[in-house]
Design an enzyme around this catalytic site. Structure first.
Site, short mmCIF file in Angstrom:
data_model
loop_
_atom_site.label_atom_id
_atom_site.label_comp_id
_atom_site.label_asym_id
_atom_site.label_seq_id
_atom_site.Cartn_x
_atom_site.Cartn_y
_atom_site.Cartn_z
N ASP A 10 5.21 12.07 1.95
CA ASP A 10 5.00 10.62 2.02
C ASP A 10 6.04 9.98 1.09
O ASP A 10 6.77 10.68 0.38
CB ASP A 10 3.57 10.26 1.55
N SER A 11 6.06 8.64 1.09
CA SER A 11 6.99 7.94 0.21
C SER A 11 6.58 8.05 -1.26
O SER A 11 7.36 7.69 -2.14
CB SER A 11 7.04 6.47 0.60
N TYR A 42 8.62 2.87 1.97
CA TYR A 42 9.26 3.02 3.28
C TYR A 42 9.05 1.77 4.13
O TYR A 42 9.84 1.49 5.03
CB TYR A 42 8.67 4.22 4.04
N CYS A 73 2.19 9.94 6.22
CA CYS A 73 2.67 8.57 6.09
C CYS A 73 2.63 7.93 7.48
O CYS A 73 3.26 8.44 8.41
CB CYS A 73 4.10 8.61 5.55
N GLU A 146 2.86 -6.18 0.44
CA GLU A 146 2.88 -5.77 -0.97
C GLU A 146 2.04 -4.54 -1.29
O GLU A 146 2.23 -3.91 -2.33
CB GLU A 146 2.29 -6.90 -1.85
N CYS A 183 -2.30 2.94 6.54
CA CYS A 183 -1.28 3.38 5.59
C CYS A 183 -1.99 4.29 4.61
O CYS A 183 -3.09 3.96 4.15
CB CYS A 183 -0.67 2.18 4.87
N HIS A 185 -1.54 4.91 1.62
CA HIS A 185 -1.76 4.38 0.26
C HIS A 185 -3.11 3.64 0.16
O HIS A 185 -3.67 3.54 -0.92
CB HIS A 185 -0.65 3.39 -0.12
N1 DGL Z 1 2.04 5.64 2.73
C1 DGL Z 1 2.89 5.17 3.74
C2 DGL Z 1 2.20 4.83 5.02
O1 DGL Z 1 1.23 5.49 5.32
C3 DGL Z 1 4.11 4.39 3.37
C4 DGL Z 1 3.98 3.21 2.49
C5 DGL Z 1 5.34 2.71 2.10
O2 DGL Z 1 6.09 3.49 1.51
O3 DGL Z 1 5.65 1.54 2.42
O4 DGL Z 1 2.60 3.99 5.76
#
Ligand code: DGL
Length: 253
Positions: A10-11, A42, A73, A146, A183, A185
């Site tokens: 992932d990022s 990302y 991700c 954000e 996402c 995160h």
């Molecule tokens: N965790 C990532 C996702 O599931 C990427 C978040 C990012 O780096 O913008 O989309």
């Protein structure tokens, strides 16, 4: 092959929410987790950048003997999963997608699908929402510019909740009864999301489904670990820090 590790990337810290599920379901597997903190987020990058970065990471994971890759991700999955599968023929590559089907099946009527701006602008994402917009269920893609960055950079709970309230504000008038976390995160701030959304809003996360799919695929291909020992997790961060490991300890307690 069976004893080789599974590569996960992932990022940054986001994919750790999926790693936690993978670990729960596949305790005897070894994992290498690559968090690309030097390139995060990302969600603000171009397609070309995300694809190039993803290929670079898959190469690193393969050079360390990965038997399969989990793209932890949603953004990289939306942009790069097909080109990656074409470029690494024969390598099992599993992606994560927003859990829209469970939201529809649960009987939700109006569901916000939160994701990065890149994910929301992808045709793959639009097709997924279209295919599931039936049975009186409406899905709305909501780009959160954000949020991944706030999670990655350790913003306070209060700031995250305030940001989320501003994201939800335009949808209050017509109401919503479901939220899909598009996402990786976002599950890391589940409490903030629930508080900002308010009561009677169900939240759906795709990580358990992705972990289950990974398990089935490894078994189907007969490359699942045969060990009875608890597997190892190796963390690699492209910024050289030990942040990922520490973060994982915290969320997996
Ligand atoms: N965790 C990532 C996702 O599931 C990427 C978040 C990012 O780096 O913008 O989309």
């Amino acid at each position: 092959m069976n004893s080789s590790p599974i590569g996960v990337f992932d990022s940054g810290v986001g994919g750790l929410s999926l790693l936690r599920e993978l670990r729960r379901l596949l305790p005897n597997e070894d994992f290498i987790y690559y968090g690309d903190r030097a390139n995060a987020p990302y969600g603000a990058k171009t397609h070309e950048e995300i694809l190039e970065i993803s290929k670079g990471i898959v190469n690193v994971l393969l050079s360390r003997g990965a038997k399969a890759i989990v793209v932890a991700c949603n953004t990289a999955t939306a942009v790069a999963i097909e080109p990656l599968r074409a470029a690494y023929e024969g390598l099992p590559i599993i992606g994560i997608e927003p859990a829209v089907k469970p939201a529809r099946v649960s009987g939700c009527r109006r569901v916000l699908v939160l994701a990065t701006p890149v994910t929301v602008s992808e045709s793959r994402f639009a097709a997924l929402l279209r295919a599931n917009s039936k049975d009186n269920c409406e899905f709305i893609g909501v780009p959160c510019h954000e949020l991944a960055f706030m999670v990655e950079s350790g913003a306070s709970s209060e700031d995250i909740e305030e940001y989320l309230r501003s994201v939800f504000a335009p949808y209050r008038a017509d109401g919503f009864d479901g939220i899909v976390l598009g996402c990786t995160h976002y599950p890391l701030v589940l409490d903030e999301i629930k508080r900002a959304a308010g009561e009677n809003v169900s939240v759906f996360d795709g990580s358990d489904g992705t972990a289950r799919h990974t398990k089935h695929l490894l078994e189907e291909l007969s490359i699942n670990s045969l060990s009875r020992k608890i597997g190892n997790i190796e963390f690699i961060s492209s910024d050289g820090s030990d942040h990922l490991e520490r973060f994982y300890q915290k969320i997996s307690k």
